[in-house]
Write a protein that holds these residues in place. Structure first.
Motif, PDB file in Angstrom:
ATOM      1  N   GLU A  45       0.830  -1.214   0.000  1.00 14.77           N
ATOM      2  CA  GLU A  45       0.000   0.000   0.000  1.00 14.77           C
ATOM      3  C   GLU A  45       0.867   1.268   0.000  1.00 14.77           C
ATOM      4  O   GLU A  45       0.367   2.365   0.253  1.00 14.77           O
ATOM      5  N   HIS A  53      -3.337   2.918   8.839  1.00 13.51           N
ATOM      6  CA  HIS A  53      -4.325   2.047   8.156  1.00 13.51           C
ATOM      7  C   HIS A  53      -4.555   0.789   8.989  1.00 13.51           C
ATOM      8  O   HIS A  53      -3.609   0.085   9.325  1.00 13.51           O
ATOM      9  N   HIS A 100      -7.534  -2.660   9.809  1.00 16.14           N
ATOM     10  CA  HIS A 100      -8.659  -3.470   9.329  1.00 16.14           C
ATOM     11  C   HIS A 100      -9.687  -3.594  10.450  1.00 16.14           C
ATOM     12  O   HIS A 100     -10.190  -4.685  10.729  1.00 16.14           O
ATOM     13  N   HIS A 156     -12.776  -3.733   3.516  1.00 15.93           N
ATOM     14  CA  HIS A 156     -11.334  -3.885   3.706  1.00 15.93           C
ATOM     15  C   HIS A 156     -10.819  -3.189   4.977  1.00 15.93           C
ATOM     16  O   HIS A 156     -10.235  -3.841   5.839  1.00 15.93           O
TER      17      HIS A 156
HETATM   18 ZN   LIG Z   1      -5.271  -3.231   4.312  1.00 13.47          ZN
END
Ligand SMILES: [Zn+2]
Length: 391
Positions: free
Chosen positions: A111, A125, A127, A187
């Protein structure tokens, strides 16, 4: 969602990277945010006059990442790659590697381009269970918009280059100061700020809002009045080891949640609706083996047959993975995960434990709904995911 920031601890960290390590570890400490290698973080800095993105390296877990776990990548290269119309994920990975200013650092997260596109110093980031739970239901988009009115909401696309390029296109005319973060449907979630603490706290606050929404709209009452007598451990180990082609270890879960889940009517349909966040598929496969009234040998044979049919439906030139199940649910009895090692079985169980709760909540929100079977296949057979597992 607990805010774990502690001024006393934080005052030991003064550089950008030190603070990045600290709040990454804080995120990692909450397993309702990230599990086993999930999530990624970055910080933008200047090294020798050049703009550099320090982004989580693959193979590191947020809970234990240290300064050397961050890969230093030239920002300009990442921003240039974002603009490309097409780029395979392996070319993206080699491009990112070539743009590293320290070749001994780990490979940058897949990413990395997306992190570079976000014009703030710190990018977080995760989840988050609560966010993907709301997202993974038939009313997902609607409810996500309600809970996150100031977030950019991105429909599901495959992680890696396609996701980065999608965000590049979606944000061409965006005033970044007008949004609080990004939700990747099915996601996870991104927050960002020029201050490490604020970026972390935005994550905590956003996830807390999602948790409040679930508490009010999808409260699950786990009742465990089910018979959880013994499992035939010896037989399960023998039959699954034969199917897998190697000796397996088991994690047997008879927690109240597992018992409640395994007692559901229409168990096969109920428990075969897919993964919580895309990368889990590598550990769990899309669906478990469900044991209701057949014997174990027949159940496993049928699972393998169905797995092969699934592979044939979508495969182009991929090589079929081991078609035996990675976990199974025995009606009214237990959820059992299989691993090459005990640790692997335990990791699968952790993921399944979080998935079960999300499925139960999703059903309170109109029906649990994960990514499609085809998207699941693309993730399961993603060359980069396969590479990750080999490590
Ligand atoms: Zn991810």
């Amino acid at each position: 969602m607990k805010n774990l920031w502690c001024d006393e601890e934080a005052k030991n960290f003064t550089t950008d990277l030190d603070l990045r390590v600290y709040t990454s570890n804080l995120l990692g400490r909450s397993d309702e945010l990230v599990l086993h290698g999930g999530g990624n973080t970055s910080v933008k800095t200047v090294i020798d006059g050049e703009d550099i993105l320090l982004v989580k390296g693959s193979g590191w877990d947020l809970i234990s990442i240290e300064a050397e776990g961050f890969a230093p990548v030239k920002m300009q290269t990442l921003l240039d790659m974002a603009k490309l119309k097409e780029l395979s994920d392996s070319d993206m990975v080699s491009g990112q590697k070539a743009a590293m200013i320290d070749k001994s650092a780990p490979n940058p997260s897949v990413e990395a381009i997306l992190h570079a596109l976000i014009p703030y110093k710190f990018v977080d980031h995760t989840h988050s269970d609560a966010v993907v739970t709301i997202s993974n239901s038939k009313t997902g988009i609607e409810n996500i918009k309600k809970v996150f009115p100031n977030f950019l909401i991105v429909p599901y696309v495959m992680p890696g280059f396609i996701l980065a390029h999608t965000i590049y296109e979606m944000t061409q005319d965006l005033d970044w100061s007008s949004i609080d973060g990004i939700i990747l449907h099915n996601h996870g979630i991104f927050t960002f700020d020029n201050d490490a603490k604020v970026s972390y706290e935005k994550m905590i606050e956003a996830v807390a809002n999602a948790e409040v929404f679930l508490e009010q709209n999808a409260r699950v009452n786990v009742q465990s009045s089910y018979d959880t007598s013994g499992c035939d451990i010896e037989k399960i180990t023998k039959v699954i080891s034969e199917a897998k082609g190697y000796q397996i270890h088991l994690n047997i879960n008879q927690s109240p949640l597992a018992s409640y889940y395994s007692a559901h009517d229409n168990l096969k349909e109920f428990a075969s609706r897919g993964i919580l966040t895309p990368e889990h598929i590598i550990r769990t496969k899309r669906v478990p083996l469900i044991m209701e009234d057949t014997n174990l040998e027949e159940g496993v044979a049928k699972y393998i047959e169905e797995y092969k049919a699934y592979f044939t439906r979508y495969a182009k030139d991929e090589i079929c993975l081991n078609p035996a199940p990675n976990y199974m649910i025995i009606k009214n009895l237990a959820v059992i995960s299989f691993g090459k090692t005990k640790k692997e079985a335990d990791i699968i169980n952790d993921i399944v434990e979080h998935t079960m709760m999300a499925v139960l909540c999703g059903d309170k929100l109109g029906g649990y709904k994960s990514i499609s079977e085809k998207d699941s296949f693309e993730m399961e057979y993603w060359e980069l995911e396969q590479a990750k597992l080999k490590k």
